[in-house]
Design an enzyme around this catalytic site. Structure first.
Site, PDB file in Angstrom:
ATOM      1  CE  LYS A 116      13.302  -7.306  13.266  1.00 53.02           C
ATOM      2  NZ  LYS A 116      14.685  -7.461  12.723  1.00 53.02           N
ATOM      3  CE  LYS A 314      15.031  -7.133  16.549  1.00 52.47           C
ATOM      4  NZ  LYS A 314      16.286  -6.562  17.044  1.00 52.47           N
TER       5      LYS A 314
END
Length: 663
Positions: A116, A314
């Site tokens: 990401k 995350k």
């Protein structure tokens, strides 16, 4: 050289340079020396000078940037650019997998894991293999046309390296500032006396929004692609096939990606990526997990905000180890003393960090932090550096205990303990007054435009303002004595101060900076009592009768309005004509009447605007999630509030769903 020979040589040079650009900027595997490359490029430039008609938009010479733009025009995306739902735990990641497999009625769906990348989302359009347009995400439907700026990025091919390119190809990814280049640029800026960029993402975003493409061309931005927009003339069935195609077309793609055929492989890939992150050329804050099969993606569909076939996992905040050299003490708006660690500079989360909050003295004792320790630092909420631990094994016996000060470091007043917090009781302390002035003048309070940090410092340091009420005594001759204050700026400031007198009393209650009283509670207090005079005279019992006012808040209000200095401040504000009346006592009636709403994440417009719309629909906006919360509005990159809402079973709503409800 004849024109026919020039056309042939121009084609050869352009193809060679494009190939060498790809080898150098994308693969990092140059085949020729810089001198040899420069010779090819120089020959192409000279050829185009003799035959200007050979210059095409995709020529390697057309990267330097054109004339400055007056503004960016808007571009409507042919296919909306959606954001991704986030998760912070492996258990929630597995819940996503379960939702996908349940919807498709199969034991496991092969998935791809990609880094990401923490950059600026971009969509680039190629027509018959030639780059024609680049646009930012914007609100997902409409973005800014940044074609001229993106054209200057050397890793972006202006013509695809394909013999038979598709008719239309939109590729989506991120524009980023390579970490090594970012360090060098910041070092150069510091040597030149310019402020360094805060972090790579902000530097990339600020550079991409420059109206002068020549500035963009001077900065070493890079680009990477991983997703698709509109496609015509190309058949792609899987994400793996798509990533392979990007490489063949000469388009930069992620260095690594993982193909996973079961849950175990998926978790291993996510963990392996976390270990590899420091070696990547760009900042990453997580992993993106996608269903590999594009046909299955169509079956899964999407919400108004995000696809159901992908999720962002995350990672926790990055940590760095450095040495704590000393501790300084800051005075906050309400007098709270915050200990701040002064450390050896260390690179953390894209910025150089040399100071970090220690929160309070109870935290210092709990973590056992001493001056001279090697400490671990991370960014709270990815923004504020904080000391989170100590490398006890590195101690050598010279470390010193951190001793709380006895006197205010600014005004010298004797400090007082209130629970775990150490406070300066002097309401006229210059440090408190400067921060109170900025709070008083902010947009959500009295909205005094032009009163920022530097002006607040000057007003207090020169003695012109010794209390917020003194703002309403300022005159033109006072302001013109200040540094960098011209007549026009002084007039504008005086007009803003005069205008603030007419603000609703709820804004004034919030502006006073009463401990524990935020914007929403100030509105409730105003509606309940009708005016500031009644609120100031209220008993403890009357205060506790207000919805959402507990014992701690009631005592805070009671103490504030019983303090002689504060009572004198209110008398002066009233004397100078500041409004004490609640202008709108009734709550608006609408679809959110009686509902408590919390907002988290990045939205398409300022949070204050969203809050006003919620309040106009009868809702109440709170700052924290609790069992009293009725809805959580979620934007991009939501924080811990989303996790808390899920834990409590609070309904979650996207910005688009909120708009539909309000309409």
């Amino acid at each position: 050289m004849t024109r026919e020979q020039a056309v042939q040589r121009h084609r050869e040079l352009a193809e060679q340079i494009r190939r060498h650009d790809y080898l150098y900027y994308v693969l990092g595997q140059p085949e020729i020396s810089d001198e040899a490359y420069d010779a090819l490029y120089h020959e192409l430039v000279e050829l185009e000078k003799k035959f200007p008609e050979l210059i095409t938009p995709d020529s390697p010479t057309q990267r330097v940037g054109g004339q400055p733009l007056e503004e960016f025009r808007h571009v409507e995306h042919a296919v909306p650019m959606l954001s991704l739902d986030n998760t912070y735990s492996e258990s929630e990641l597995l819940e996503f997998v379960e939702r996908v497999t349940r919807a498709l009625r199969c034991p496991f769906v092969p998935m791809v894991v990609e880094p990401k990348i923490d950059g600026v989302s971009i969509s680039c359009r190629y027509e018959k293999g030639v780059f024609v347009q680049a646009a930012t995400r914007g609100d997902g439907r409409v973005g800014d046309d940044v074609t001229q700026n993106v054209r200057t990025i050397r890793s972006l091919p202006l013509r695809l390296l394909l013999a038979s390119p598709p008719e239309v190809l939109e590729v989506r990814g991120e524009v980023y500032f390579p970490l090594e280049a970012f360090r060098k640029v910041n070092e150069e800026r510091i040597r030149a006396g310019e402020p360094p960029f805060a972090n790579p993402r902000n530097a990339a975003a600020g550079t991409l929004k420059q109206l002068d493409p020549r500035i963009v061309a001077s900065r070493p931005l890079a680009i990477v692609f991983y997703a698709a927009g509109q496609i015509r003339g190309l058949s792609i069935r899987t994400q793996r096939q798509w990533l392979e195609f990007l490489g063949k077309a000469g388009l930069p793609r992620p260095e690594r990606f993982w193909f996973c055929q079961n849950k175990e492989e998926l978790l291993l890939a996510v963990r392996e990526l976390d270990q590899l992150r420091p070696a990547l050329p760009y900042e990453t804050d997580g992993a993106v997990i996608k269903v590999d099969d594009w046909t299955l993606r169509e079956r899964l569909g999407q919400t108004a905000k995000a696809p159901r076939w992908a999720i962002a996992y995350k990672y926790g905040s990055a940590k760095a180890r450095t040495r704590l050299r000393s501790v300084t003490f800051q005075v906050g708006r309400t007098g709270t003393i915050t200990p701040v660690a002064e450390m050896d500079p260390v690179f953390l989360g894209g910025t150089i960090v040399s100071r970090a909050t220690l929160h309070n003295f109870d935290e210092i004792r709990r973590k056992g932090i001493r001056i001279g320790d090697y400490v671990f630092v991370q960014k709270a909420g990815e923004v504020i550096p904080e000391v989170v631990g100590v490398d006890v094994a590195a101690r050598n016996g010279t470390e010193k205990e951190i001793v709380p000060p006895e006197q205010c470091p600014v005004c010298g007043e004797k400090l007082q303990w209130e629970g775990i917090f150490l406070r300066c009781p002097n309401l006229n302390c210059p440090a408190q007054l400067k921060r109170l002035l900025m709070h008083f003048a902010q947009r959500r309070a009295m909205d005094i435009e032009g009163l920022g940090e530097k002006l607040a410092d000057q007003l207090v340091d020169t003695g012109l303002v010794q209390d917020v009420a003194d703002l309403y005594t300022l005159q033109m001759r006072d302001l013109l004595r200040l540094e960098r204050m011209g007549e026009k700026s002084a007039r504008n400031l005086l007009e803003a101060i005069a205008k603030s007198k007419k603000q609703d009393a709820a804004r004034l209650i919030f502006a006073l900076g009463i401990p524990h009283v935020g914007e929403t509670l100030a509105q409730e207090l105003c509606r309940h009592f009708g005016n500031l005079n009644r609120l100031a005279q209220a008993s403890l019992e009357e205060l506790q009768a207000v919805p959402n006012v507990g014992e701690i808040v009631a005592h805070s209000l009671y103490r504030y309005f019983r303090d002689p200095k504060n009572r004198r401040r209110l008398e002066r504000l009233k004397e100078y004509g500041v409004n004490f009346q609640c202008l709108e006592r009734r709550l608006p009636v609408g679809p959110l009447s009686g509902k408590t709403v919390v907002i988290t994440g990045t939205l398409s417009e300022p949070r204050e605007e969203i809050a006003r719309k919620i309040e106009a629909a009868g809702g109440r906006v709170a700052s924290t999630v609790s069992r009293r919360t009725d809805w959580l509005i979620v934007g991009e990159n939501p924080g811990s509030k989303l996790q808390e809402a899920r834990r409590l079973g609070i309904p979650v709503m996207t910005e688009q769903e909120l708009r539909r409800m309000l309409s």
